[in-house]
Scaffold this active site. Structure first.
Site, mmCIF file in Angstrom:
data_model
loop_
_atom_site.group_PDB
_atom_site.id
_atom_site.type_symbol
_atom_site.label_atom_id
_atom_site.label_comp_id
_atom_site.label_asym_id
_atom_site.label_seq_id
_atom_site.Cartn_x
_atom_site.Cartn_y
_atom_site.Cartn_z
ATOM 1 N N GLY A 442 43.332 47.034 38.737
ATOM 2 C CA GLY A 442 43.282 48.079 37.726
ATOM 3 C C GLY A 442 43.335 49.439 38.372
ATOM 4 O O GLY A 442 42.943 49.616 39.526
ATOM 5 N N GLY A 444 43.058 53.781 37.256
ATOM 6 C CA GLY A 444 42.827 54.712 36.175
ATOM 7 C C GLY A 444 42.312 56.029 36.686
ATOM 8 O O GLY A 444 42.409 56.325 37.877
ATOM 9 N N GLY A 445 41.802 56.803 35.760
ATOM 10 C CA GLY A 445 41.338 58.133 36.102
ATOM 11 C C GLY A 445 40.251 58.119 37.152
ATOM 12 O O GLY A 445 40.153 59.041 37.957
ATOM 13 N N GLY A 447 39.780 55.869 39.543
ATOM 14 C CA GLY A 447 40.176 55.374 40.845
ATOM 15 C C GLY A 447 40.845 54.020 40.704
ATOM 16 O O GLY A 447 41.473 53.741 39.686
ATOM 17 N N THR A 448 40.669 53.215 41.721
ATOM 18 C CA THR A 448 41.371 51.938 41.767
ATOM 19 C C THR A 448 40.353 50.807 41.826
ATOM 20 O O THR A 448 39.323 50.931 42.473
ATOM 21 C CB THR A 448 42.256 51.894 43.024
ATOM 22 O OG1 THR A 448 42.969 53.127 43.087
ATOM 23 C CG2 THR A 448 43.235 50.761 42.972
ATOM 24 N N VAL A 449 40.693 49.701 41.160
ATOM 25 C CA VAL A 449 39.819 48.534 41.193
ATOM 26 C C VAL A 449 40.543 47.417 41.936
ATOM 27 O O VAL A 449 41.696 47.114 41.640
ATOM 28 C CB VAL A 449 39.461 48.077 39.771
ATOM 29 C CG1 VAL A 449 38.542 46.868 39.838
ATOM 30 C CG2 VAL A 449 38.803 49.204 39.020
ATOM 31 N N ASP A 560 31.981 56.467 26.965
ATOM 32 C CA ASP A 560 33.412 56.186 27.086
ATOM 33 C C ASP A 560 33.723 54.807 26.529
ATOM 34 O O ASP A 560 34.381 53.985 27.175
ATOM 35 C CB ASP A 560 33.853 56.303 28.544
ATOM 36 C CG ASP A 560 35.349 56.557 28.655
ATOM 37 O OD1 ASP A 560 35.991 56.856 27.617
ATOM 38 O OD2 ASP A 560 35.879 56.452 29.782
#
Ligand SMILES: *[C@@H]1O[C@H](CO)[C@@H](O)[C@H](O)[C@H]1NC(C)=O
Ligand SMILES: *[C@@H]1O[C@H](CO)[C@@H](O)[C@H](O)[C@H]1NC(C)=O
Ligand SMILES: *[C@@H]1O[C@H](CO)[C@@H](O)[C@H](O)[C@H]1NC(C)=O
Ligand SMILES: *[C@@H]1O[C@H](CO)[C@@H](O)[C@H](O)[C@H]1NC(C)=O
Ligand SMILES: *[C@@H]1O[C@H](CO)[C@@H](O)[C@H](O)[C@H]1NC(C)=O
Ligand SMILES: *[C@@H]1O[C@H](CO)[C@@H](O)[C@H](O)[C@H]1NC(C)=O
Ligand SMILES: *[C@@H]1O[C@H](CO)[C@@H](O)[C@H](O)[C@H]1NC(C)=O
Ligand SMILES: *[C@@H]1O[C@H](CO)[C@@H](O)[C@H](O)[C@H]1NC(C)=O
Ligand SMILES: *[C@@H]1O[C@H](CO)[C@@H](O)[C@H](O)[C@H]1NC(C)=O
Ligand SMILES: *[C@@H]1O[C@H](CO)[C@@H](O)[C@H](O)[C@H]1NC(C)=O
Ligand SMILES: *[C@@H]1O[C@H](CO)[C@@H](O)[C@H](O)[C@H]1NC(C)=O
Length: 764
Positions: A442, A444-445, A447-449, A560
């Site tokens: 994943g 997104g805003g 960072g990275t998973v 969120d």
């Protein structure tokens, strides 16, 4: 390592450019004078060199007369007029001859046939005692040899000698081939300088005690060249047919020693210029000097060896040199393209050699450079490693690792058991295969998973934040231990973190089935989402938020909530994730003032206006998720007509116009059974989306209503024990999965980055 490399390079150089060229052809040998002028120098094809000769005029002394028996074919030379047959004469002082053997045969105990070839060797010829031996063959034999030998002392003496051996055996079977040790064959050595050698052969028992099958039985005795004689038991009978055996004789040209011989120049045999005299065991001989070859006994017999034409074994010129013959010697001069004096080598102008040298130099230089490089890189690596570990320590401290450690330690003492683990950077690097791109699940805003495998085969999701604001660290540190305490079955569990990297890394349990958003907005997956499942997910999400708002202490506002942040496992159990933006509500405070954060489409309009964050902001966001569940539409979609872009507004207006059933997801089967239920949920959603926060229900109420309305109600209303079983059933179905905030059309105003990511139009 490096010296080996040098060797390899040097080796390659030498293999590619060999030092030797091997282009020297062998040239034919030259002839030299053999016999005196007008004398025949050969008998048959055996050369008879002077001082030997075949006529009295052609010999130096009587002893060297050779009789050539031209009646034989080929003609054979004999020593004087004896039966000693010459096979070769060498000027090095040896004579190979064949000589008759002595024999004594017995028939029925009576000596019947005795041959005793009594040969006296001429005085200058002696039996070579190192290569020859006296040998007797027979089974009832004693044999003696006697004669004189030359003894050099202050004066030359000719002394008598007698020696012999004895050989016995009862039958042939006792004897062994190649063994001459007294049984059937005996052997003894003879003195040095022996000549005049009569042999006596005798039998002790006239062969009466032996049991020989052959009759007559014979005794044999002879002096023989050992290299050409091996005893064989068959000789006991077959030697009868052999007349001659090889023998090596030494010859000298005069009885005196050189010193004496030189005094009489007429008699001195070394007639040739460039010859010299040397003493021998029974006199003296002559030889050509080094660099000359030929017959030293003849005038001008020793001739210069033309080394240019006839290279010698001890040829001294190096390769690439020309051997210029000189009288009695030679000179080496380098070939035209080469320079140097020919010794020790011709190489200086040699382009090939130069190339070789260049390669060698290159090889050595490369080797040295490599060694320097290895040493340098080794120490550089060591330096880097130290620097890295110092960096890790620095990051750990900067990221508040010490504070966190302290806090965790404090909490360890308290009743909380669910403490998080602090991972090392190496551990997580290994788990993600060095943060490999293939492991990204994943992005997104925040960072990275990455998907990671820990040492204990535990699958985890590792979230790597984007570069963070150092001011936020304390907040991050604050949140980590609190989030770790949220022990709700519908919340993605935070397992630990790593502070040794520049940005902190968070380690979560891995949820396998992706995000709710993926399921809702993918046609294939959406078809599998029945209303029951959707309501179950809604109820579970509401339950989490209710827990966060009411049961957690201090209360937590997620901030969120969106379908991207709700993960599903294989059994469609909701897992709320991404507490990166979450806020702790300080005690005694209903609302907190913060920078606006959230995702457009889900963002509470009231919060957007006032900057006052309350629990009701989560309620609004949840309302949007609920509508998303019902309609299968995205919260914000710029491709739709303006009035439909914001799902919340579109939904409210549609419900108000009574068009609810027009906008429901096609996959929700609408029938009489669930119409009321759908209406209730729609009303609930409508209430959640109320513009005024105070008019929205609390999450507790929402959760209660959803649970009540859910068809799964009966499941969740069971006894605790029962629900535990269901929980474990749901958990055990599959390993947990993950999908983390993947946001295509979302605004992130992250608590960590504090920066706004504006939505971009377009996309799908
Ligand atoms: C030398 O002698 C052999 C045999 O005795 C004979 O065949 C040969 O022709 C002779 N050679 C010369 C050059 O006289
Ligand atoms: C001498 O001549 C014979 C026959 O002509 C030959 O077989 C033999 O090899 C020759 N020997 C030498 C030493 O030339
Ligand atoms: C030849 O041999 C006999 C006896 O064997 C001897 O008397 C004679 O002198 C010899 N001839 C020469 C030339 O040596
Ligand atoms: C002795 O031996 C020789 C050679 O083998 C043979 O020719 C001769 O007949 C023998 N004499 C007797 C009496 O056996
Ligand atoms: C005997 O023969 C050997 C081998 O050819 C040689 O070295 C030696 O000088 C000869 N003479 C004596 C007396 O050994
Ligand atoms: C061997 O024979 C000789 C004569 O032939 C005889 O004088 C001698 O006694 C014999 N020896 C033996 C041991 O029979
Ligand atoms: C000699 O040999 C014969 C037959 O080969 C045998 O009969 C006899 O016994 C032998 N005699 C001795 C003393 O070995
Ligand atoms: C004698 O025997 C030895 C060993 O068995 C072998 O090496 C050698 O060549 C033999 N010599 C001859 C002349 O047969
Ligand atoms: C030298 O040798 C020759 C021939 O062998 C001989 O006739 C002469 O007498 C010798 N001279 C002396 C001084 O011994
Ligand atoms: C041999 O040597 C002698 C003196 O050493 C010299 O007079 C003579 O000319 C030489 N002969 C040759 C062919 O070189
Ligand atoms: C060989 O050497 C001689 C004398 O040292 C000289 O005159 C001659 O030119 C040389 N020949 C070559 C080919 O070097």
């Amino acid at each position: 390592m490096a010296p080996n490399y040098v060797m390899i390079v040097a080796l390659i150089t030498f293999i590619c450019f060999p030092l030797s060229f091997g282009d020297d052809a062998m040239l034919p040998t030259h002839n030299y004078l053999i016999a005196k002028p007008n004398c025949n120098g050969s008998c048959g094809n055996i050369s008879i060199p002077f001082p030997f000769g075949m006529t009295p005029d052609c010999i130096l002394r009587d002893q060297f007369l050779v009789t050539c028996d031209s009646s034989l074919n080929p003609p054979q030379p004999f020593l004087e007029n004896s039966s000693i047959e010459i096979t070769s004469i060498s000027l090095a002082g040896q004579l190979n001859v064949l000589k008759l053997i002595s024999r004594d045969c017995y028939r029925d105990g009576i000596s019947t046939n005795k041959t005793k070839p009594m040969i006296s060797l001429p005085s200058l010829l002696t039996v070579n005692n190192t290569v020859n031996s006296f040998i007797a063959v027979g089974c009832d034999t004693y044999a003696t040899i006697q004669g004189r030998y030359t003894k050099f002392g202050t004066e030359i003496e000719y002394l008598p000698y007698i020696t012999g051996c004895m050989s016995m055996c009862y039958s042939i079977d006792e004897t062994d081939d190649n063994t001459c040790s007294g049984v059937g064959c005996c052997k003894t050595s003879i003195p040095k300088g022996a000549w005049n050698r009569p042999i006596t052969l005798s039998s002790y028992y006239n062969y009466s005690y032996t049991n020989m099958t052959n009759n007559p039985s014979c005794n044999y005795a002879f002096v023989v060249d050992q290299a050409n004689f091996n005893f064989s038991k068959s000789y006991l009978s077959s030697l009868q047919n052999t007349k001659k055996l090889p023998l090596v004789l030494d010859w000298a040209v005069g009885e005196d020693k050189c010193e004496i011989a030189k005094r009489n120049s007429t008699a001195y045999a070394c007639k040739s210029n460039n010859s010299y005299c040397h003493d021998d065991s029974n006199g003296y001989r002559c030889s050509c000097m080094k660099g000359y070859d030929g017959n030293p006994y003849l005038k001008d017999g020793c001739q210069d060896i033309n080394e240019y034409v006839n290279p010698q074994p001890d040829y001294m010129c190096v390769k690439n040199a020309i051997c210029n013959n000189t009288d009695g010697s030679y000179a080496c001069t380098c070939r035209p393209d080469f320079s140097g004096d020919g010794y020790p080598e011709c190489n200086r102008d040699n382009p090939q050699r130069k190339i070789q040298n260049i390669y060698l130099i290159i090889g050595i230089t490369a080797g040295v450079a490599l060694m320097v490089f290895i040493i340098f890189s080794w120490s550089y690596t060591a330096f880097q490693r130290r620097k890295m570990s110092m960096m890790k320590e620095k990051f750990f401290q900067e990221n508040g690792g010490l504070v966190l450690q302290q806090r965790l330690r404090r909490e360890e003492g308290s009743s909380h058991t669910n403490t998080i683990k602090i991972f090392t950077a190496d551990e997580l690097k290994k788990a993600t295969n060095g943060f490999d791109k293939d492991r990204v699940v994943g992005q997104g805003g925040f960072g990275t998973v990455y998907k990671g495998y820990l040492k204990d085969n535990c699958i985890v999701a590792i979230k790597k934040s984007k570069v963070i604001d150092r001011n936020q660290i304390e907040q991050f540190i604050n949140e980590v231990p609190i989030l770790s305490q949220i022990n709700h079955r519908n919340v993605v569990k935070l397992l630990g973190c790593c502070l040794q990297t520049e940005v902190p890394l968070l380690v979560y349990e891995f949820i396998s089935n992706g995000t709710l958003s993926e399921h809702l907005h993918d046609k294939l997956k959406a078809s599998a989402l029945s209303l029951d499942i959707r309501l179950k997910v809604a109820a579970e999400t509401a339950g989490v938020l209710s827990y966060l708002h009411s049961a957690a202490y201090p209360p937590i506002i997620h901030r969120d909530i969106k379908s991207v942040n709700i993960l599903l496992d294989k059994s469609y159990t909701a897992k709320v994730s991404n507490f990166g933006a979450s806020k702790l509500v300080p005690a005694n405070q209903k609302e907190i003032s913060t920078l606006v954060q959230g995702t457009l489409g889900y963002l509470d309009p009231e919060y957007l206006q006032t900057n006052q964050l309350t629990e009701k902001s989560d309620v609004y966001s949840f309302g949007v998720v609920l509508v998303e569940l019902l309609t299968g539409r995205k919260a914000l979609c710029f491709q739709r007509p303006e009035e439909e872009r914001s799902l919340a507004q579109y939904f409210i207006s549609s419900v108000e116009k009574g068009h609810l059933f027009n906008i429901l997801d096609d996959y929700i089967v609408c029938d009489e059974g669930n119409e009321g239920q759908l209406k209730n949920v729609a009303v609930l959603a409508q209430r959640c989306l109320n513009v005024k926060g105070d008019d929205r229900p609390t999450m507790k109420e929402v959760a209660a209503e959803l649970e009540a309305g859910s068809r799964l109600k009966h499941l969740w209303d069971q006894t605790d024990q029962h629900s535990e079983e269901i929980k474990s059933f749901l958990h055990d179905t599959q390993p947990l999965g993950f999908g983390y905030e993947y946001s295509e059309h979302s605004v992130h105003i992250d608590s960590i980055t504090s920066h706004v990511t504006l939505p971009f139009p377009g996309g799908r």
